[in-house]
Design a protein around this motif. Structure first.
Motif, PDB file in Angstrom:
ATOM      1  N   GLY A 144      41.707 -37.608 -14.108  1.00  0.00           N
ATOM      2  CA  GLY A 144      40.838 -38.566 -14.778  1.00  0.00           C
ATOM      3  C   GLY A 144      39.717 -37.917 -15.558  1.00  0.00           C
ATOM      4  N   ARG A 199      54.185 -51.661 -10.886  1.00  0.00           N
ATOM      5  CA  ARG A 199      53.051 -51.305 -11.739  1.00  0.00           C
ATOM      6  C   ARG A 199      52.739 -52.367 -12.774  1.00  0.00           C
ATOM      7  N   ASP A 258      46.752 -50.820 -14.538  1.00  0.00           N
ATOM      8  CA  ASP A 258      46.592 -50.194 -13.211  1.00  0.00           C
ATOM      9  C   ASP A 258      46.340 -48.697 -13.392  1.00  0.00           C
ATOM     10  N   THR A 259      45.550 -48.107 -12.470  1.00  0.00           N
ATOM     11  CA  THR A 259      45.470 -46.645 -12.512  1.00  0.00           C
ATOM     12  C   THR A 259      46.823 -46.114 -12.054  1.00  0.00           C
ATOM     13  N   TRP A 260      47.143 -44.939 -12.507  1.00  0.00           N
ATOM     14  CA  TRP A 260      48.479 -44.381 -12.252  1.00  0.00           C
ATOM     15  C   TRP A 260      48.616 -44.029 -10.770  1.00  0.00           C
ATOM     16  N   ASN A 261      49.644 -44.554 -10.145  1.00  0.00           N
ATOM     17  CA  ASN A 261      49.843 -44.274  -8.721  1.00  0.00           C
ATOM     18  C   ASN A 261      51.335 -44.413  -8.433  1.00  0.00           C
TER      19      ASN A 261
END
Ligand code: KIV
Ligand code: ZN
Length: 564
Positions: free
Chosen positions: A293, A348, A352-355
């Motif tokens: 990030g 997803r 959304d944050t990448w996970n």
């Protein structure tokens, strides 16, 4: 004994119980300096041509590098000419500083300034070797002798810069082979150089600490950097740079820990080309920051262009496992990885944050396609096979069929010993489940519901010899099964049945999948049709056809279809 570890001695770690760097977190990108055109170029079997250098320079500018070491002009005529070309043809953007390397020798320093005449700004990078082994075995000089070389070089750099006041000068000094230099001596030489340059009086100064040869674990390098930062004079006026090589395979790790230890600037090359095992890989380090990030201040989104240009300039191909850039680094072949990726991607939502399991970053950020993420070979499982059919053909399979079909694909992969591409997966599915024998093709049907259930009348088979049957049951499947049971003298039990409306882009609107047991034999089939009833009845006919023709495939247990 040729292979004898007793030939070597361990690197002595730095005694530094007060080390602070392990608790630091990198929160911003360092200043980058790309040395592809100097250190990278020096290490090539065939050094870059002028056209290749220009291409590399333009790429580095495009990616956002503001400091670019373009060569060693005093040591190489092509480097000198390239430096002149950039300056004379006005090819250096105003916000980019070129950097050139020179040994701390008077004639080389003078020639370096000739190469730089007319530059708007430039970094003059002067170095001499300071390590014990170089002092003792290469130069035969003591500490004072080595320090004098550095100081004389620094003085001449300063004097000559004064003769070209129109250029904005930055001075850089490297105690070359720093990792093999006693720390107190490294600090002594650095201080002597900064006594000449006086960064505290306004002269921009970079002190570059090279792991010319990577000699120890990255934590030791971080200790060395923190030690220098703590002990040099005028630290707050000096930009501390690191320049790591990759002899132990830890060039990136060493640079990262060095930044934690206080380094402000990092030198390296794209994809890590450089002497021996290479320089610190700028792509990897910048992408490591990005994946945390942190703005890397470089635009690496066109990874295909980056690898193409680097390959064309260095004539070295990119390893398929190269972090972030290799062909295979976003690909999962393993069944359990594919399954996890498929599930995470399906959940997803935009924003959304990448996970996503097994994918440290979103491959599309680097211009990579999701098509590459799941590829099928004999290690793959149901998740991957289902993902490929969904992604490329809009075909969703029920779990029981995913398990069954993945064994078919696995068998094909084992037979061909390699990868099974998406088209082959689809054609295996077609052959095994969708293909309709013309003797069993549904032609027409009529379903009537009354208080007793459903009455089915249907016709199937060749146009020239159609078969017309009737049956009764609680639903359509049961009614058609009833007719077939009577006709063939078998008992049919439907074990699983699923139907799906198909997404856009397919000719058919519905897919039906059916698994049945008839006379202790298991059969499964699927059918595509314009409506769900037609698809269902055709799937049923195709499955019964297998029993009648003795073509059935023994269904395996779920466990046997699950691969690691
Ligand atoms: O690796 C090295 O030490 C170098 C210096 C000249 C900085 O490339
Ligand atoms: Zn180097």
């Amino acid at each position: 004994m040729a292979f004898d570890h007793r030939k070597y001695t361990a690197f002595r770690p730095v005694a530094k119980p007060d080390r602070r760097w392990p608790d630091q977190v990198i929160e911003k990108a360092p200043t980058w300096c790309a040395v592809d055109l100097r250190d990278g170029n020096q290490a090539l079997v065939k050094p870059m041509s002028v056209a290749q250098k220009q291409r590399m320079f333009d790429l580095l500018v495009k990616l956002g590098f503001k400091e670019i070491e373009i060569g060693f002009p005093a040591a190489s005529q092509p480097d000198f000419d390239f430096c002149r070309k950039l300056i004379e043809e006005n090819r250096i953007p105003d916000d980019v500083k070129i950097q050139v390397l020179t040994q701390a020798r008077p004639e080389l320093i003078k020639r370096t300034y000739e190469a730089l005449q007319g530059a708007q700004s430039a970094i003059v990078h002067v170095y001499n070797s300071t390590s014990t082994v170089q002092r003792e075995q290469v130069f035969g000089l003591d500490r004072a002798g080595i320090r004098e070389i550095a100081v004389n070089g620094a003085q001449l750099v300063k004097e000559l810069a004064e003769q070209y006041p129109d250029t904005e000068w930055t001075f850089q000094y490297s105690p070359e082979s720093f990792t093999g230099t006693e720390l107190d001596f490294a600090v002594e030489v650095i201080d002597a150089v900064s006594d000449v340059w006086r960064p505290d009086e306004g002269q921009p100064v970079i002190i570059n600490l090279p792991a010319t040869v990577e000699m120890a674990t990255p934590n030791v390098f971080a200790d060395q950097i923190e030690w220098v930062c703590d002990n040099i004079r005028r630290r707050e006026h000096i930009s501390i740079s690191v320049h790591t090589h990759n002899d132990r395979g830890c060039g990136v790790a060493a640079a990262e820990l060095a930044v934690m230890a206080g380094a402000d600037r990092v030198e390296g090359t794209l994809m890590g080309n450089g002497e021996r095992t290479g320089n610190m890989d700028l792509v990897t380090m910048a992408m490591n920051l990005y994946s945390q990030g942190i703005d890397p201040t470089l635009d690496l989104s066109g990874m295909a262009e980056i690898t193409e240009v680097v390959e064309a300039c260095t004539e070295i191909s990119t390893h398929p496992r190269h972090p972030y850039a290799g062909e295979l680094v976003f690909t999962a072949f393993s069944g359990s990885h594919q399954d996890a990726i498929r599930k995470c991607l399906a959940r997803r939502k935009d924003g959304d944050t990448w996970n996503v399991a097994y994918l440290p970053i979103d491959p599309s950020d680097l211009g990579r396609r999701y098509e590459e993420v799941v590829r099928i070979n004999s290690q793959s499982g149901k998740g991957g096979v289902a993902y490929v059919l969904e992604r490329d053909y809009n075909i969703s399979l029920p779990r029981w069929l995913q398990i069954e079909f993945s064994k078919v694909v696995q068998g094909a992969a084992e037979t061909n010993g390699g990868e099974v591409d998406s088209m082959t997966v689809h054609s295996l599915f077609e052959q095994r489940y969708l293909k309709v024998h013309e003797d069993w093709a549904l032609r027409a049907y009529d379903l009537r519901r009354d208080e007793d259930g459903v009455h089915a009348e249907f016709t199937y088979g060749r146009e020239s010899a159609p078969v017309r049957l009737e049956g009764q049951g609680l639903g359509a499947v049961e009614a058609v099964s009833d007719a077939l049971e009577k006709r063939f003298g078998i008992e049919v039990a439907v074990d699983a049945y699923d139907e799906f409306a198909l997404g856009e882009g397919t000719r058919a609107n519905a897919l039906a999948c059916i698994r049945l047991t008839a006379d202790e034999r298991h059969c499964s089939a699927a059918a595509l049709a314009e409506d769900t009833t037609s698809a269902t009845l055709q799937a049923l006919l195709s499955a019964v056809a297998q029993v009648v023709s003795g073509d059935e495939v023994k269904a395996g247990s779920e466990e046997s279809a699950i691969t690691a």
